[in-house]
Scaffold this motif. Structure first.
Motif, PDB file in Angstrom:
ATOM      1  N   PRO A  40       1.958 -24.597 -12.584  1.00 28.29           N
ATOM      2  CA  PRO A  40       1.193 -24.714 -13.836  1.00 28.29           C
ATOM      3  C   PRO A  40       0.172 -25.849 -13.791  1.00 28.29           C
ATOM      4  N   GLY A  41      -1.022 -25.542 -14.278  1.00 28.97           N
ATOM      5  CA  GLY A  41      -2.110 -26.501 -14.299  1.00 28.97           C
ATOM      6  C   GLY A  41      -3.113 -26.295 -13.182  1.00 28.97           C
ATOM      7  N   MET A  42      -2.747 -25.510 -12.172  1.00 26.81           N
ATOM      8  CA  MET A  42      -3.623 -25.300 -11.026  1.00 26.81           C
ATOM      9  C   MET A  42      -4.899 -24.543 -11.413  1.00 26.81           C
ATOM     10  N   LYS A  43      -4.772 -23.495 -12.208  1.00 24.32           N
ATOM     11  CA  LYS A  43      -5.936 -22.671 -12.543  1.00 24.32           C
ATOM     12  C   LYS A  43      -7.014 -23.489 -13.244  1.00 24.32           C
ATOM     13  N   ALA A  44      -6.614 -24.374 -14.138  1.00 22.81           N
ATOM     14  CA  ALA A  44      -7.581 -25.198 -14.871  1.00 22.81           C
ATOM     15  C   ALA A  44      -8.343 -26.136 -13.957  1.00 22.81           C
ATOM     16  N   LYS A  45      -7.812 -26.416 -12.794  1.00 23.88           N
ATOM     17  CA  LYS A  45      -8.501 -27.273 -11.829  1.00 23.88           C
ATOM     18  C   LYS A  45      -9.521 -26.498 -11.004  1.00 23.88           C
ATOM     19  N   ILE A  46      -9.406 -25.162 -11.000  1.00 20.48           N
ATOM     20  CA  ILE A  46     -10.263 -24.316 -10.173  1.00 20.48           C
ATOM     21  C   ILE A  46     -11.289 -23.544 -11.002  1.00 20.48           C
ATOM     22  N   VAL A  47     -10.850 -23.039 -12.143  1.00 21.51           N
ATOM     23  CA  VAL A  47     -11.666 -22.137 -12.959  1.00 21.51           C
ATOM     24  C   VAL A  47     -12.052 -22.817 -14.268  1.00 21.51           C
ATOM     25  N   ASP A  48     -13.313 -22.618 -14.679  1.00 22.98           N
ATOM     26  CA  ASP A  48     -13.777 -23.221 -15.933  1.00 22.98           C
ATOM     27  C   ASP A  48     -13.426 -22.340 -17.135  1.00 22.98           C
ATOM     28  N   GLY A  49     -13.818 -22.769 -18.325  1.00 24.19           N
ATOM     29  CA  GLY A  49     -13.509 -22.063 -19.557  1.00 24.19           C
ATOM     30  C   GLY A  49     -14.119 -20.674 -19.661  1.00 24.19           C
ATOM     31  N   SER A  50     -15.174 -20.411 -18.895  1.00 26.00           N
ATOM     32  CA  SER A  50     -15.798 -19.085 -18.929  1.00 26.00           C
ATOM     33  C   SER A  50     -15.234 -18.154 -17.858  1.00 26.00           C
ATOM     34  N   GLY A  51     -14.214 -18.622 -17.136  1.00 26.81           N
ATOM     35  CA  GLY A  51     -13.577 -17.784 -16.132  1.00 26.81           C
ATOM     36  C   GLY A  51     -14.271 -17.766 -14.786  1.00 26.81           C
ATOM     37  N   GLN A  52     -15.128 -18.738 -14.529  1.00 25.69           N
ATOM     38  CA  GLN A  52     -15.831 -18.832 -13.251  1.00 25.69           C
ATOM     39  C   GLN A  52     -15.309 -20.038 -12.467  1.00 25.69           C
ATOM     40  N   ILE A  53     -15.508 -20.023 -11.172  1.00 29.08           N
ATOM     41  CA  ILE A  53     -15.123 -21.166 -10.353  1.00 29.08           C
ATOM     42  C   ILE A  53     -15.939 -22.363 -10.823  1.00 29.08           C
ATOM     43  N   LYS A  54     -15.263 -23.478 -11.011  1.00 37.41           N
ATOM     44  CA  LYS A  54     -15.943 -24.682 -11.488  1.00 37.41           C
ATOM     45  C   LYS A  54     -17.087 -25.066 -10.560  1.00 37.41           C
ATOM     46  N   GLN A  55     -18.109 -25.664 -11.146  1.00 43.62           N
ATOM     47  CA  GLN A  55     -19.315 -26.033 -10.420  1.00 43.62           C
ATOM     48  C   GLN A  55     -19.029 -26.948  -9.236  1.00 43.62           C
ATOM     49  N   PHE A  56     -18.102 -27.880  -9.403  1.00 44.79           N
ATOM     50  CA  PHE A  56     -17.839 -28.860  -8.351  1.00 44.79           C
ATOM     51  C   PHE A  56     -16.598 -28.542  -7.525  1.00 44.79           C
ATOM     52  N   VAL A  57     -16.247 -27.250  -7.479  1.00 39.70           N
ATOM     53  CA  VAL A  57     -15.132 -26.796  -6.656  1.00 39.70           C
ATOM     54  C   VAL A  57     -15.661 -25.709  -5.723  1.00 39.70           C
ATOM     55  N   ASN A  58     -15.348 -25.819  -4.471  1.00 37.81           N
ATOM     56  CA  ASN A  58     -15.705 -24.791  -3.490  1.00 37.81           C
ATOM     57  C   ASN A  58     -14.430 -24.087  -3.068  1.00 37.81           C
ATOM     58  N   VAL A  59     -14.494 -22.761  -3.034  1.00 35.03           N
ATOM     59  CA  VAL A  59     -13.352 -21.963  -2.604  1.00 35.03           C
ATOM     60  C   VAL A  59     -13.819 -21.107  -1.431  1.00 35.03           C
ATOM     61  N   PHE A  60     -13.099 -21.223  -0.325  1.00 35.51           N
ATOM     62  CA  PHE A  60     -13.440 -20.473   0.873  1.00 35.51           C
ATOM     63  C   PHE A  60     -12.335 -19.486   1.191  1.00 35.51           C
ATOM     64  N   LEU A  61     -12.725 -18.279   1.500  1.00 31.98           N
ATOM     65  CA  LEU A  61     -11.802 -17.260   1.983  1.00 31.98           C
ATOM     66  C   LEU A  61     -12.029 -17.181   3.482  1.00 31.98           C
ATOM     67  N   ASN A  62     -11.042 -17.624   4.237  1.00 32.60           N
ATOM     68  CA  ASN A  62     -11.189 -17.849   5.670  1.00 32.60           C
ATOM     69  C   ASN A  62     -12.333 -18.855   5.839  1.00 32.60           C
ATOM     70  N   SER A  63     -13.457 -18.510   6.372  1.00 32.22           N
ATOM     71  CA  SER A  63     -14.530 -19.496   6.524  1.00 32.22           C
ATOM     72  C   SER A  63     -15.742 -19.186   5.644  1.00 32.22           C
ATOM     73  N   GLU A  64     -15.588 -18.244   4.710  1.00 37.97           N
ATOM     74  CA  GLU A  64     -16.711 -17.823   3.873  1.00 37.97           C
ATOM     75  C   GLU A  64     -16.552 -18.313   2.433  1.00 37.97           C
ATOM     76  N   ASP A  65     -17.623 -18.833   1.875  1.00 40.26           N
ATOM     77  CA  ASP A  65     -17.647 -19.254   0.475  1.00 40.26           C
ATOM     78  C   ASP A  65     -17.490 -18.009  -0.393  1.00 40.26           C
ATOM     79  N   VAL A  66     -16.489 -17.999  -1.288  1.00 41.71           N
ATOM     80  CA  VAL A  66     -16.243 -16.802  -2.100  1.00 41.71           C
ATOM     81  C   VAL A  66     -17.401 -16.484  -3.037  1.00 41.71           C
ATOM     82  N   ARG A  67     -18.267 -17.452  -3.298  1.00 42.49           N
ATOM     83  CA  ARG A  67     -19.431 -17.171  -4.145  1.00 42.49           C
ATOM     84  C   ARG A  67     -20.341 -16.115  -3.503  1.00 42.49           C
ATOM     85  N   PHE A  68     -20.254 -15.961  -2.178  1.00 44.07           N
ATOM     86  CA  PHE A  68     -21.054 -14.966  -1.468  1.00 44.07           C
ATOM     87  C   PHE A  68     -20.255 -13.707  -1.138  1.00 44.07           C
ATOM     88  N   LEU A  69     -19.014 -13.665  -1.598  1.00 43.57           N
ATOM     89  CA  LEU A  69     -18.137 -12.522  -1.313  1.00 43.57           C
ATOM     90  C   LEU A  69     -17.700 -11.790  -2.577  1.00 43.57           C
TER      91      LEU A  69
END
Length: 94
Positions: A40-69
């Protein structure tokens, strides 16, 4: 699908100090939801109030930025690695 989620130092307190945890889901969003159920509390650290990945958080799936996937709708497969990396900025909390 079971994936390994790499946890940055700033979030290790939410996962009992682990550097990596397992989570399940077919998309990044489902993996984040599973993390929230387990830690509990993990999602709020990753996702903002509008349901998008927070501006200052990068999430990579394997070696690719999920923003491009497809962002949170990116498909994950068994054995994939999801890495959560806070951007290096001054004066902003994760």
């Amino acid at each position: 699908m079971v994936v390994e989620v790499r946890i940055p130092s700033l979030l290790k307190s939410l996962v009992n100090g682990a550097s990596a945890v397992k989570a399940e889901g077919r998309t990044v969003a489902e993996v984040v939801d599973d993390l929230e159920q387990r830690y509990p509390g993990m999602k709020a650290k990753i996702v903002d109030g509008s349901g998008q990945i927070k501006q200052f958080v990068n999430v990579f799936l394997n070696s690719e930025d999920v923003r491009f996937l497809g962002n949170l709708q990116a498909t994950v497969r068994d054995g994939d690695r999801l890495s959560i990396l806070p951007a290096i900025v001054g004066g902003h909390d994760l």
